[in-house]
Scaffold this active site. Structure first.
Site, PDB file in Angstrom:
ATOM      1  N   PHE A 149      36.617  42.950  19.141  1.00  0.00           N
ATOM      2  CA  PHE A 149      36.047  41.627  19.432  1.00  0.00           C
ATOM      3  C   PHE A 149      36.679  40.501  18.641  1.00  0.00           C
ATOM      4  O   PHE A 149      36.560  39.338  19.014  1.00  0.00           O
ATOM      5  CB  PHE A 149      34.521  41.636  19.179  1.00  0.00           C
ATOM      6  CG  PHE A 149      34.136  41.566  17.723  1.00  0.00           C
ATOM      7  CD1 PHE A 149      34.121  40.345  17.054  1.00  0.00           C
ATOM      8  CD2 PHE A 149      33.791  42.701  17.006  1.00  0.00           C
ATOM      9  CE1 PHE A 149      33.781  40.266  15.707  1.00  0.00           C
ATOM     10  CE2 PHE A 149      33.454  42.638  15.658  1.00  0.00           C
ATOM     11  CZ  PHE A 149      33.454  41.420  15.014  1.00  0.00           C
ATOM     12  N   LYS A 173      41.393  47.153  28.434  1.00  0.00           N
ATOM     13  CA  LYS A 173      39.935  47.241  28.343  1.00  0.00           C
ATOM     14  C   LYS A 173      39.545  46.398  27.126  1.00  0.00           C
ATOM     15  O   LYS A 173      39.536  46.884  25.992  1.00  0.00           O
ATOM     16  CB  LYS A 173      39.509  48.705  28.172  1.00  0.00           C
ATOM     17  CG  LYS A 173      38.095  49.043  28.599  1.00  0.00           C
ATOM     18  CD  LYS A 173      37.019  48.309  27.867  1.00  0.00           C
ATOM     19  CE  LYS A 173      36.811  48.730  26.441  1.00  0.00           C
ATOM     20  NZ  LYS A 173      35.887  47.815  25.694  1.00  0.00           N
ATOM     21  N   GLU A 176      33.836  44.170  25.177  1.00  0.00           N
ATOM     22  CA  GLU A 176      32.819  43.632  26.094  1.00  0.00           C
ATOM     23  C   GLU A 176      32.138  42.388  25.515  1.00  0.00           C
ATOM     24  O   GLU A 176      31.453  41.666  26.229  1.00  0.00           O
ATOM     25  CB  GLU A 176      31.792  44.717  26.441  1.00  0.00           C
ATOM     26  CG  GLU A 176      30.966  45.264  25.267  1.00  0.00           C
ATOM     27  CD  GLU A 176      31.656  46.371  24.460  1.00  0.00           C
ATOM     28  OE1 GLU A 176      32.902  46.360  24.349  1.00  0.00           O
ATOM     29  OE2 GLU A 176      30.938  47.240  23.920  1.00  0.00           O
ATOM     30  N   SER A 226      37.476  49.797  14.984  1.00  0.00           N
ATOM     31  CA  SER A 226      36.983  50.377  13.731  1.00  0.00           C
ATOM     32  C   SER A 226      37.525  51.800  13.542  1.00  0.00           C
ATOM     33  O   SER A 226      37.919  52.462  14.509  1.00  0.00           O
ATOM     34  CB  SER A 226      35.452  50.394  13.747  1.00  0.00           C
ATOM     35  OG  SER A 226      35.008  51.164  14.843  1.00  0.00           O
ATOM     36  N   CYS A 281      40.899  41.891  10.445  1.00  0.00           N
ATOM     37  CA  CYS A 281      41.285  43.182   9.865  1.00  0.00           C
ATOM     38  C   CYS A 281      42.192  42.987   8.665  1.00  0.00           C
ATOM     39  O   CYS A 281      42.388  43.897   7.886  1.00  0.00           O
ATOM     40  CB  CYS A 281      41.991  44.020  10.908  1.00  0.00           C
ATOM     41  SG  CYS A 281      43.465  43.212  11.505  1.00  0.00           S
ATOM     42  N   GLU A 382      33.691  49.022   4.847  1.00  0.00           N
ATOM     43  CA  GLU A 382      34.182  47.766   5.422  1.00  0.00           C
ATOM     44  C   GLU A 382      32.971  46.931   5.841  1.00  0.00           C
ATOM     45  O   GLU A 382      32.159  47.377   6.649  1.00  0.00           O
ATOM     46  CB  GLU A 382      35.056  48.052   6.647  1.00  0.00           C
ATOM     47  CG  GLU A 382      35.609  46.776   7.266  1.00  0.00           C
ATOM     48  CD  GLU A 382      36.400  47.015   8.554  1.00  0.00           C
ATOM     49  OE1 GLU A 382      35.999  47.879   9.358  1.00  0.00           O
ATOM     50  OE2 GLU A 382      37.403  46.320   8.756  1.00  0.00           O
TER      51      GLU A 382
HETATM   52  P1  NAD Z   1      34.880  48.820  17.675  1.00  0.00           P
HETATM   53  O1  NAD Z   1      35.589  50.012  17.152  1.00  0.00           O
HETATM   54  O2  NAD Z   1      33.401  48.825  17.701  1.00  0.00           O
HETATM   55  O3  NAD Z   1      35.341  48.529  19.192  1.00  0.00           O
HETATM   56  C1  NAD Z   1      36.699  48.460  19.549  1.00  0.00           C
HETATM   57  C2  NAD Z   1      36.848  48.827  21.019  1.00  0.00           C
HETATM   58  O4  NAD Z   1      36.385  50.164  21.218  1.00  0.00           O
HETATM   59  C3  NAD Z   1      36.043  47.941  21.955  1.00  0.00           C
HETATM   60  O5  NAD Z   1      36.817  47.680  23.103  1.00  0.00           O
HETATM   61  C4  NAD Z   1      34.830  48.793  22.278  1.00  0.00           C
HETATM   62  O6  NAD Z   1      34.312  48.540  23.570  1.00  0.00           O
HETATM   63  C5  NAD Z   1      35.368  50.198  22.201  1.00  0.00           C
HETATM   64  N1  NAD Z   1      34.364  51.166  21.746  1.00  0.00           N
HETATM   65  C6  NAD Z   1      33.319  50.928  20.903  1.00  0.00           C
HETATM   66  N2  NAD Z   1      32.616  52.056  20.708  1.00  0.00           N
HETATM   67  C7  NAD Z   1      33.222  53.032  21.426  1.00  0.00           C
HETATM   68  C8  NAD Z   1      32.967  54.418  21.618  1.00  0.00           C
HETATM   69  N3  NAD Z   1      31.935  55.027  21.025  1.00  0.00           N
HETATM   70  N4  NAD Z   1      33.796  55.124  22.416  1.00  0.00           N
HETATM   71  C9  NAD Z   1      34.834  54.526  23.022  1.00  0.00           C
HETATM   72  N5  NAD Z   1      35.127  53.203  22.876  1.00  0.00           N
HETATM   73  C10 NAD Z   1      34.340  52.466  22.083  1.00  0.00           C
HETATM   74  O7  NAD Z   1      35.443  47.557  16.851  1.00  0.00           O
HETATM   75  P2  NAD Z   1      34.962  46.045  16.921  1.00  0.00           P
HETATM   76  O8  NAD Z   1      33.616  45.950  16.272  1.00  0.00           O
HETATM   77  O9  NAD Z   1      35.146  45.489  18.278  1.00  0.00           O
HETATM   78  O10 NAD Z   1      36.070  45.356  15.982  1.00  0.00           O
HETATM   79  C11 NAD Z   1      35.980  45.313  14.585  1.00  0.00           C
HETATM   80  C12 NAD Z   1      36.762  46.435  13.946  1.00  0.00           C
HETATM   81  O11 NAD Z   1      38.121  46.383  14.378  1.00  0.00           O
HETATM   82  C13 NAD Z   1      36.825  46.330  12.435  1.00  0.00           C
HETATM   83  O12 NAD Z   1      36.657  47.612  11.894  1.00  0.00           O
HETATM   84  C14 NAD Z   1      38.228  45.810  12.154  1.00  0.00           C
HETATM   85  O13 NAD Z   1      38.772  46.136  10.894  1.00  0.00           O
HETATM   86  C15 NAD Z   1      38.985  46.471  13.251  1.00  0.00           C
HETATM   87  N6  NAD Z   1      40.242  45.785  13.521  1.00  0.00           N
HETATM   88  C16 NAD Z   1      41.382  46.396  13.098  1.00  0.00           C
HETATM   89  C17 NAD Z   1      42.593  45.776  13.309  1.00  0.00           C
HETATM   90  C18 NAD Z   1      43.868  46.412  12.836  1.00  0.00           C
HETATM   91  O14 NAD Z   1      44.911  45.894  13.143  1.00  0.00           O
HETATM   92  N7  NAD Z   1      43.834  47.510  12.109  1.00  0.00           N
HETATM   93  C19 NAD Z   1      42.650  44.534  13.970  1.00  0.00           C
HETATM   94  C20 NAD Z   1      41.457  43.961  14.402  1.00  0.00           C
HETATM   95  C21 NAD Z   1      40.250  44.610  14.167  1.00  0.00           C
END
Ligand code: NAD
Length: 498
Positions: A149, A173, A176, A226, A281, A382
């Site tokens: 997000f 994808k 959302e 994450s 991140c 985090e």
């Molecule tokens: P998230 O892991 O909750 O979601 C990321 C994506 O995975 C979304 O598209 C979501 O719909 C999908 N998703 C969520 N739960 C899922 C599941 N159980 N099964 C399959 N798909 C699923 O992350 P977020 O809250 O959207 O973003 C924040 C996180 O992203 C933080 O931990 C941040 O550090 C990380 N991040 C990392 C980087 C990097 O380059 N390493 C960059 C940006 C964000």
């Protein structure tokens, strides 16, 4: 209430899923639109469109593909403010910050325009007597991207422009929570001349992700999000025989040595810790103050943190917008409570902040903790919010050991005026991206972005040459044109060619 479409085969189309979600403006708490939560049938339609479009796109000369990307880049420039507004509205970050992140995404498209040069293979004459060898970088097929997000435009652009420049077709994808930038970029890409089916957008949640991970026609999966989900994506996609790169969470440390310029350092850390309300991140969430730098840096951070203006991202003069959701705000406040309970010194408290006229918004003010220990939850996990923890170390060696013991290894920075200390730090630190007097060392598009350890599962980072390698398969071709006079080559012995 408007329900957003999917984007499949070059057009808006309704989801056949019975499920949908709410897209909220975090500055007000108001639901602004609804998002379809795509199901397996939606995903199958998108994959079928991408699979059908693949042969023609693969065979389109890279230069022609590049011209379309260049036109897309021009359209992104023209529509930068519109994309920034969408990102700010759905994520909460300030308009200026959102514009900066869109710009960093456009730079990946700029890099991808050079793909014809980067897709050249290698050639060696006479690898054996009369034998030549050359290699080709060929697209892998239908690729999928799953994004978080916090960067509604930039993180998707780490992936799809490069995949498409390499001759692949793509299904995005998006999160959302922030789907609109992705859908708008798909329209702009079509306007740039992209053939239908090459780029598809399927908003959704776990159901759509699982359908992509198990679909036999999806060849490669890129993920950013994450750590627990990154690990799940990595294992599941690999189980289904796909190549995968899965970037996870972070806990980024900034080391401050006593010889650093303290005002410069405090200003740099402020932007890195509290920009985008800490939802980056690459945000600095930990300061490791070495020796007698601690009291000085804490005092300077405190006075700056107290002056930060918190408000809606579209208001002028605002430094920091809201966090993404009420649930996330409550989680961050829970972390702050735990820091207090576990004995850290709360220097600046961002709890309970009120933004006049935005009482329904999800705001947390800038929070600063001193005397944090590695055993505390606020250090170990985090937080992904505007909470900065200061730990104290006696020496640079101690600081390096502390950082290397952390499970995350996305980014880190050192502030010093000593070249020797900086050189030692860059050499010994076990982290993927390092800044020397640079607080957020996000590499430019022509370098690669990625962390180590629990911050990245997979072998290749995003964009730069590693992006090109991720989205291509190497084929090596060995050639001989025998003359009639050449001796017989048939032999059961391992060929040595020479
Ligand atoms: P998230 O892991 O909750 O979601 C990321 C994506 O995975 C979304 O598209 C979501 O719909 C999908 N998703 C969520 N739960 C899922 C599941 N159980 N099964 C399959 N798909 C699923 O992350 P977020 O809250 O959207 O973003 C924040 C996180 O992203 C933080 O931990 C941040 O550090 C990380 N991040 C990392 C980087 C990097 O380059 N390493 C960059 C940006 C964000």
């Amino acid at each position: 209430m408007q329900i957003l479409p999917l984007w499949i085969n070059g057009q808006r189309t309704s989801s056949v899923s019975s499920r949908s979600g709410e897209v909220t403006n975090p500055a007000t708490g108001a639901v602004i639109r609804r998002v379809p939560l795509a199901n397996a049938e939606d995903v199958n339609r998108a994959v079928a469109a991408a699979e059908t479009a693949f042969p023609n796109w693969r065979d389109t000369p890279p230069l022609r593909r590049s011209r379309i990307l260049n036109k897309f880049r021009e359209l992104l420039e023209t529509h930068k403010a519109e994309l920034a507004k969408l990102a700010s509205e759905e994520h909460g970050k300030t308009l200026e910050d959102a514009a900066g992140s869109v710009q960093r995404g456009i730079e990946v498209v700029e890099f991808a325009v050079g793909a014809p040069h980067l897709l050249k293979g290698e050639h060696a004459e006479n690898v054996g007597r009369g034998v030549d060898c050359h290699s080709l970088l060929q697209p892998v097929g239908v690729c999928a991207g799953i994004t978080p997000f916090n960067f509604p435009a930039m993180v998707p652009m780490w992936m799809f422009p490069i995949a498409i420049a390499c001759g692949n077709t793509f299904i995005l994808k998006p999160s959302e929570k922030v789907p609109s930038c992705s859908l708008r970029m798909a329209e702009l890409f079509k306007e740039a001349g992209l053939p239908d089916g090459v780029f598809n957008v399927v908003p959704g949640d776990k159901e759509a992700v699982d359908a992509l991970l198990s679909h036999p026609d999806v060849r490669a999966v890129s993920f950013v999000g994450s750590t627990p989900i990154a690990k799940y994506i990595y294992e599941t996609a690999a189980h289904h025989g796909k190549r995968v790169q899965a970037l996870g969470g972070a806990k980024n440390h900034a080391v401050v040595l006593p010889d650093a310029d303290m005002d410069f350092t405090a200003d740099a850390i402020m932007g890195a810790a509290y920009g985008s309300a800490g939802e980056r991140c690459m945000a600095i969430s930990v300061v490791v103050a070495v020796g007698d730098s601690a009291d000085t840096i804490v005092a300077k951070l405190k006075s700056r943190a107290e002056k930060l203006v918190v408000g809606a991202g579209n208001q002028t003069g605002v430094d920091m917008g809201p966090v993404i959701s009420a649930q996330h705000r409550d989680k961050i406040v829970g972390y702050i409570n735990s820091g207090v309970t576990q004995g850290a010194t709360l220097v600046t408290d961002g709890r309970g902040i009120n933004v006049a006229g935005h009482e329904g918004g999800y705001f947390v003010g800038a929070t600063l903790f001193d005397h944090v220990s590695t055993a505390m939850t606020i250090y170990q996990e985090e937080i992904f919010g505007p909470v900065l923890c200061v730990l104290r170390a006696a020496t640079l060696s101690e600081a390096i050991t502390l950082i290397n013991a952390n499970q995350y290894a996305n980014g880190t920075a050192i502030f010093t005026s000593s070249g020797g200390a900086a050189r030692r730090f860059q050499n010994e630190i076990e982290v993927g991206m390092v800044g020397i007097n640079v607080p957020i060392p996000v590499p430019m598009a022509f370098f690669s972005f990625g962390g180590w350890k629990a911050s990245l599962f997979g072998d290749l980072h995003m964009h730069g040459m590693e992006g090109i390698y991720f989205y291509t398969r190497t084929k090596a071709i060995t050639t001989r044109w025998p003359a009639v006079s050449d001796k017989k080559v048939s032999s059961l012995v391992m060929p040595t060619l020479g």
